[in-house]
Design a protein around this motif. Structure first.
Motif, mmCIF file in Angstrom:
data_model
loop_
_atom_site.group_PDB
_atom_site.id
_atom_site.type_symbol
_atom_site.label_atom_id
_atom_site.label_comp_id
_atom_site.label_asym_id
_atom_site.label_seq_id
_atom_site.Cartn_x
_atom_site.Cartn_y
_atom_site.Cartn_z
ATOM 1 N N LEU A 189 3.009 69.143 62.159
ATOM 2 C CA LEU A 189 3.458 67.857 61.629
ATOM 3 C C LEU A 189 4.120 68.110 60.286
ATOM 4 C CD1 LEU A 189 3.650 64.786 61.873
ATOM 5 C CD2 LEU A 189 1.448 64.630 60.691
ATOM 6 N N GLN A 190 5.428 67.923 60.258
ATOM 7 C CA GLN A 190 6.168 68.052 59.003
ATOM 8 C C GLN A 190 6.286 66.660 58.399
ATOM 9 O OE1 GLN A 190 7.295 70.760 57.317
ATOM 10 N NE2 GLN A 190 7.898 69.328 55.708
ATOM 11 N N MET A 191 5.815 66.523 57.173
ATOM 12 C CA MET A 191 5.810 65.225 56.506
ATOM 13 C C MET A 191 6.685 65.303 55.260
ATOM 14 S SD MET A 191 1.753 64.263 56.857
ATOM 15 C CE MET A 191 1.238 65.613 55.814
ATOM 16 N N ASN A 192 7.732 64.502 55.257
ATOM 17 C CA ASN A 192 8.658 64.459 54.129
ATOM 18 C C ASN A 192 8.632 63.080 53.484
ATOM 19 O OD1 ASN A 192 9.507 67.101 54.742
ATOM 20 N ND2 ASN A 192 11.072 66.343 56.139
ATOM 21 N N SER A 193 9.172 62.998 52.282
ATOM 22 C CA SER A 193 9.250 61.722 51.556
ATOM 23 C C SER A 193 7.908 61.004 51.567
ATOM 24 C CB SER A 193 10.337 60.832 52.187
ATOM 25 O OG SER A 193 11.588 61.477 52.168
ATOM 26 N N LEU A 194 6.885 61.730 51.226
ATOM 27 C CA LEU A 194 5.532 61.175 51.288
ATOM 28 C C LEU A 194 5.333 60.054 50.284
ATOM 29 C CD1 LEU A 194 3.636 64.481 51.920
ATOM 30 C CD2 LEU A 194 3.433 62.431 53.329
ATOM 31 N N LYS A 195 4.529 59.086 50.692
ATOM 32 C CA LYS A 195 4.230 57.917 49.875
ATOM 33 C C LYS A 195 2.714 57.852 49.635
ATOM 34 C CE LYS A 195 7.887 55.386 52.299
ATOM 35 N NZ LYS A 195 8.197 54.179 53.115
ATOM 36 N N PRO A 196 2.297 57.194 48.571
ATOM 37 C CA PRO A 196 0.845 57.055 48.341
ATOM 38 C C PRO A 196 0.118 56.437 49.534
ATOM 39 C CG PRO A 196 2.053 56.461 46.380
ATOM 40 C CD PRO A 196 3.078 56.681 47.450
ATOM 41 N N GLU A 197 0.775 55.550 50.257
ATOM 42 C CA GLU A 197 0.132 54.921 51.408
ATOM 43 C C GLU A 197 -0.027 55.865 52.599
ATOM 44 O OE1 GLU A 197 2.753 53.798 49.660
ATOM 45 O OE2 GLU A 197 4.234 52.806 50.976
ATOM 46 N N ASP A 198 0.513 57.065 52.499
ATOM 47 C CA ASP A 198 0.276 58.080 53.531
ATOM 48 C C ASP A 198 -1.058 58.797 53.322
ATOM 49 O OD1 ASP A 198 3.758 58.883 53.347
ATOM 50 O OD2 ASP A 198 2.758 57.741 54.927
ATOM 51 N N THR A 199 -1.703 58.525 52.198
ATOM 52 C CA THR A 199 -2.984 59.150 51.909
ATOM 53 C C THR A 199 -4.018 58.783 52.959
ATOM 54 O OG1 THR A 199 -2.589 59.217 49.528
ATOM 55 C CG2 THR A 199 -4.884 59.266 50.259
ATOM 56 N N ALA A 200 -4.614 59.792 53.571
ATOM 57 C CA ALA A 200 -5.588 59.578 54.648
ATOM 58 C C ALA A 200 -6.123 60.925 55.110
ATOM 59 C CB ALA A 200 -4.937 58.851 55.820
ATOM 60 N N VAL A 201 -7.124 60.871 55.960
ATOM 61 C CA VAL A 201 -7.536 62.053 56.710
ATOM 62 C C VAL A 201 -6.694 62.077 57.985
ATOM 63 C CG1 VAL A 201 -9.399 63.245 57.898
ATOM 64 C CG2 VAL A 201 -9.864 61.991 55.772
ATOM 65 N N TYR A 202 -6.067 63.192 58.230
ATOM 66 C CA TYR A 202 -5.189 63.337 59.390
ATOM 67 C C TYR A 202 -5.916 64.137 60.470
ATOM 68 C CZ TYR A 202 -1.207 61.354 56.989
ATOM 69 O OH TYR A 202 -0.360 60.475 56.355
ATOM 70 N N TYR A 203 -5.899 63.583 61.676
ATOM 71 C CA TYR A 203 -6.579 64.180 62.808
ATOM 72 C C TYR A 203 -5.586 64.563 63.896
ATOM 73 C CZ TYR A 203 -10.787 62.030 60.823
ATOM 74 O OH TYR A 203 -11.820 61.654 60.005
ATOM 75 N N CYS A 204 -5.846 65.674 64.507
ATOM 76 C CA CYS A 204 -5.111 66.123 65.681
ATOM 77 C C CYS A 204 -5.929 65.740 66.914
ATOM 78 C CB CYS A 204 -4.938 67.639 65.591
ATOM 79 S SG CYS A 204 -4.134 68.399 66.981
ATOM 80 N N ALA A 205 -5.250 65.319 67.990
ATOM 81 C CA ALA A 205 -5.957 64.893 69.190
ATOM 82 C C ALA A 205 -5.180 65.288 70.435
ATOM 83 C CB ALA A 205 -6.174 63.383 69.165
ATOM 84 N N ALA A 206 -5.897 65.423 71.552
ATOM 85 C CA ALA A 206 -5.288 65.809 72.823
ATOM 86 C C ALA A 206 -5.670 64.819 73.912
ATOM 87 C CB ALA A 206 -5.733 67.219 73.209
ATOM 88 N N ALA A 207 -4.701 64.523 74.770
ATOM 89 C CA ALA A 207 -4.938 63.595 75.870
ATOM 90 C C ALA A 207 -4.021 63.954 77.036
ATOM 91 C CB ALA A 207 -4.669 62.155 75.423
ATOM 92 N N GLY A 208 -4.224 63.273 78.168
ATOM 93 C CA GLY A 208 -3.383 63.539 79.325
ATOM 94 C C GLY A 208 -1.956 63.063 79.150
ATOM 95 N N THR A 209 -1.786 62.019 78.337
ATOM 96 C CA THR A 209 -0.469 61.474 78.091
ATOM 97 C C THR A 209 -0.442 60.884 76.696
ATOM 98 O OG1 THR A 209 1.226 59.971 78.949
ATOM 99 C CG2 THR A 209 -1.040 59.194 79.004
ATOM 100 N N VAL A 210 0.748 60.738 76.149
ATOM 101 C CA VAL A 210 0.853 60.152 74.806
ATOM 102 C C VAL A 210 0.524 58.666 74.882
ATOM 103 C CG1 VAL A 210 2.374 59.623 72.872
ATOM 104 C CG2 VAL A 210 2.580 61.817 74.055
ATOM 105 N N THR A 211 -0.396 58.259 74.075
ATOM 106 C CA THR A 211 -0.784 56.864 73.987
ATOM 107 C C THR A 211 -1.134 56.540 72.545
ATOM 108 O OG1 THR A 211 -2.457 55.229 74.647
ATOM 109 C CG2 THR A 211 -3.130 57.524 74.670
ATOM 110 N N LEU A 212 -0.937 55.284 72.159
ATOM 111 C CA LEU A 212 -1.232 54.864 70.796
ATOM 112 C C LEU A 212 -2.720 54.584 70.595
ATOM 113 C CD1 LEU A 212 1.885 54.476 71.017
ATOM 114 C CD2 LEU A 212 1.615 52.507 69.510
ATOM 115 N N THR A 213 -3.467 54.563 71.666
ATOM 116 C CA THR A 213 -4.870 54.173 71.623
ATOM 117 C C THR A 213 -5.764 55.380 71.401
ATOM 118 O OG1 THR A 213 -4.375 52.399 73.185
ATOM 119 C CG2 THR A 213 -6.689 52.960 72.852
ATOM 120 N N ALA A 214 -6.475 55.392 70.295
ATOM 121 C CA ALA A 214 -7.292 56.547 69.936
ATOM 122 C C ALA A 214 -8.377 56.842 70.970
ATOM 123 C CB ALA A 214 -7.917 56.323 68.564
#
Length: 122
Positions: A81-106
């Protein structure tokens, strides 16, 4: 069983860049869609970006479009994950996840890493 381990988090000033990696072990990850989520204190886990197993298809959250780029190297079992032009609101814990298909639902993701902290100072 897939084990995921994120790395690359840290502290960066607003406008700066940071690159995260997610190393996978266990089963072949080429059969899995991979995604990055993030969670800030007091907020729900948020979909950031996802990529199909082949790498041909991607999906980005509205808040990071044009600033973040996901990629994968199946030969190295690694997602980036390349992150450019970072903003303070990008502050968070970032998690990597795997699934059978791309979905927005954690909850649809089967495997998760332990997370890496990204802090963007103003």
């Amino acid at each position: 069983q897939v084990r995921l381990a994120e790395s690359g988090g840290g502290l960066v000033q607003a406008g700066g860049s940071l690159s995260l990696s997610c190393a996978a072990s266990g089963r072949t990850i080429s059969t899995y869609a991979m995604a990055w989520f993030r969670q800030a204190p007091g907020k729900e886990r948020e979909f950031v970006v996802g990529i199909s197993g082949s790498g041909r298809n991607t999906a980005y959250g509205n808040s990071v479009k044009g600033r973040f780029t996901i990629s994968r190297d199946n030969a190295k079992s690694t997602v980036y994950l390349q992150m450019n032009s970072l903003k303070p609101e990008d502050t968070a814990v970032y998690y990597c996840a795997a699934a059978g298909t791309v979905t927005l639902t954690a909850t649809r993701y089967d495997y998760w890493g332990q997370g890496t902290q990204v802090t963007v100072s103003s």
